[in-house]
Design a protein around this motif. Structure first.
Motif, PDB file in Angstrom:
ATOM      1  N   ARG A  28       0.828  -1.211   0.000  1.00 41.62           N
ATOM      2  CA  ARG A  28       0.000   0.000   0.000  1.00 41.62           C
ATOM      3  C   ARG A  28       0.863   1.262   0.000  1.00 41.62           C
ATOM      4  N   TRP A  36       2.257   1.726  -3.463  1.00 42.53           N
ATOM      5  CA  TRP A  36       1.203   2.182  -4.365  1.00 42.53           C
ATOM      6  C   TRP A  36       0.872   3.655  -4.111  1.00 42.53           C
ATOM      7  N   TYR A  46      -2.284  -3.682  -6.208  1.00 39.95           N
ATOM      8  CA  TYR A  46      -2.679  -2.575  -7.070  1.00 39.95           C
ATOM      9  C   TYR A  46      -2.040  -2.682  -8.458  1.00 39.95           C
ATOM     10  N   GLN A  82      -4.385  -1.674 -11.276  1.00 40.60           N
ATOM     11  CA  GLN A  82      -4.605  -0.237 -11.305  1.00 40.60           C
ATOM     12  C   GLN A  82      -3.366   0.484 -11.838  1.00 40.60           C
TER      13      GLN A  82
END
Length: 549
Positions: free
Chosen positions: A236, A239, A263, A266
């Motif tokens: 996280r 990202w 992610y 994304q």
């Protein structure tokens, strides 16, 4: 311990020595958001290296978007930490703009503009400062530079980017190259057992200078890894850094570290969206300087002024591209696609051919009128007729013949004139006024130059009818600073058009100027004898059409 230096902060911050031994010290500086010049897009991606060094037990400090003074403060605090002697290794990483000159190399702060020798120290920090700082940890010091060059034209002896070679102190390793490969090198460097030279060799665009031990790893192969961390938390964090940077390089760094991360999808989608921007699409075409000049010529021929045909796409060219796109119902992005470039080239070629055909038609009509007037005024057998011809067609088909014959008439008259007659005429011609010529006629009503005096009086009675402001036209041509080879091409084109420019040597003499005036009359343009940017574009485009035939 890890301290983060927040964006654009110029407050001095203090490092406390770590409570427990660390592998070494790392300072990562990412200058992406510049205040007065274009941003160094992707520089923030270098902060992705934080997680790897942190996991390897380094004390990591991140500093983003620093002014020159804030960068000096960050280096000063690192120097204080290294003076304790507790760190056996140090890594200093910088991503952003650089400039160099024979006097040194500078890493530029975010307030930077195009420097000169009076301002450079206020805009940047010398690379020698980083090298001296790293020299405190000889044999364990690495400086990594993601060099973005400089986005503005260099001046006063400066150039954008690092010089070809850098003198590095003993025991210090300097690695430089593009941001993406520097990011990969830093990731490799933080892994136990990595040899610096071997790591650099794995990247085609990295350059290593200074200390390069062939058999020594930066971190020993048995270096103990940091305790396990919450991988989802690290994912996280990585990202968040990539999303905050929002650059292709940032997403590439995330995907390199987390190819199957939470992610990853994304990041892939966001990366593709950035690659599909108009600017990236044009950039991917890899246009050469000559291809950019051709685009500017086409825009000029189509009456979309790019403010120069120099192969540099500045504001003028971008505005011209946008206007052309709007006129052709394209989205006005100011950046070109491959299909748009082909369409622009076709339109430019059609317009150039149209202009050439129009010029040919005007030339044919002008030549017809020229020949008819020459015939009607005596075909060069009558002095008055030849003077009338030259008045109407100063650069006409028969202008050389008429002038040569009038010159011979003048020479014959001077040879036959008495000394007093000749002296009186020279005095009148020097004054070149109606009164001076009238005084000559009063004294010599049948003098050898009486016909010329009456003709000149008649000319002076007529109001001046200049075709254009010659001084302004001359200044406009001078401002273009046409290269010698371009001037030769222009003379060759004028010669192919039958306009008799004289020697094709790039020297614009009297014959060249007359040829230019002929071209301007043929093209229905202001007649000055000096070139303008649109005329240059048309002549060069016409030259290309000749080659294609």
């Amino acid at each position: 311990m890890k301290t983060r230096f927040s964006t654009a902060v110029a407050v001095l911050w203090t490092l406390t020595l770590p409570a427990q031994a660390t592998t070494g010290a790392v300072l990562i500086v990412a200058n992406e958001d510049y205040q007065s010049i274009r941003d160094a897009r992707g520089a923030a991606g270098i902060v992705q290296a934080e997680r790897n060094f942190d996991a390897a037990g380094f004390s990591v400090d991140i500093a983003t978007d620093l002014s020159a003074n804030a960068l000096r403060a960050a280096l000063s605090n690192l120097s204080q930490q290294l003076r304790s002697g507790a760190d056996e290794r140090v890594v200093i990483a910088y991503a952003g703009y650089t400039v160099s000159s024979p006097q040194g190399v500078w890493l530029m702060g975010t307030e930077a503009r195009a420097p000169d020798f009076a301002t450079i120290e206020g805009f940047g920090v010398r690379l020698e400062t980083l090298l001296a700082l790293a020299g405190q940890v000889q044999g364990g010091a690495v400086i990594a530079l993601a060099d973005y060059g400089f986005p503005e034209n260099a001046r006063d002896g400066f150039r954008g980017g690092l010089p070809p070679g850098i003198t590095v102190p003993q025991g210090v390793t300097l690695v430089r190259g593009p941001a993406r490969e520097i990011n990969g090198f830093l990731r490799d460097l933080s892994a136990p057992g990595t040899n610096i030279g071997t790591a650099v060799a794995g990247y085609s665009n990295l350059v290593l200078e200074g200390f390069n031990p062939p058999h020594l790893s930066f971190l020993p192969a048995d270096h103990a890894a940091a305790p396990p961390v919450d991988r989802s938390g690290a994912d996280r964090t990585a990202w968040a850094l990539a999303a905050d940077a929002n650059t292709v390089e940032g997403y590439d760094a995330y995907l390199a570290d987390w190819p199957n991360g939470l992610y990853a999808q994304q990041a892939t989608s966001a990366r593709q969206s950035l690659l599909n921007t108009p600017e990236r699409i044009e950039q991917a075409l890899g246009l050469t300087r000559d291809e950019r000049r051709a685009i500017q010529r086409d825009l000029t021929i189509l009456n979309f002024d790019p403010r120069g045909i120099d192969g540099i796409f500045g504001r003028g060219t971008r505005a011209a591209v946008s206007a052309w796109q709007g006129a052709n119902r394209f989205a006005q992005t100011s950046f070109l696609t491959r299909d748009q470039i082909f369409e622009l080239a076709q339109q430019g070629a059609r317009r150039a051919a149209q202009l050439e055909e129009e010029a040919r038609a005007r030339a044919a009509e002008q030549e017809r009128q020229d020949r008819a007037y020459w015939r009607d005024t005596g075909s060069g057998t009558d002095e008055v007729g030849m003077r009338a011809y030259l008045e109407r067609f100063p650069d006409g088909v028969f202008s050389n013949i008429a002038q040569e014959r009038l010159d011979r008439i003048e020479a014959d008259r001077r040879a036959a004139a008495q000394a007093r007659d000749r002296a009186a005429w020279d005095q009148a011609a020097q004054a070149d006024t109606r009164d001076s010529y009238q005084r000559y006629l009063n004294d010599f009503p049948r003098g050898a130059f009486a016909e010329q005096a009456r003709g000149r009086i008649e000319e002076l009675r007529r109001p001046n009818r200049p075709d254009a402001d010659l001084a302004a036209a001359e200044a406009e041509e001078a401002a273009m600073s046409l290269p010698q080879f371009t001037r030769v091409i222009i003379e060759q084109r004028l010669s192919r058009l039958g306009l008799e420019p004289g020697a094709e040597d790039g020297n614009f003499d009297r014959e060249t100027r007359r040829a230019i005036r002929r071209y301007q009359r043929r093209a229905d343009l202001p007649v000055t004898g000096f070139l303008t940017q649109p005329i240059v574009a048309r002549l060069l485009a016409d030259g290309v059409l000749d080659i294609l035939r």
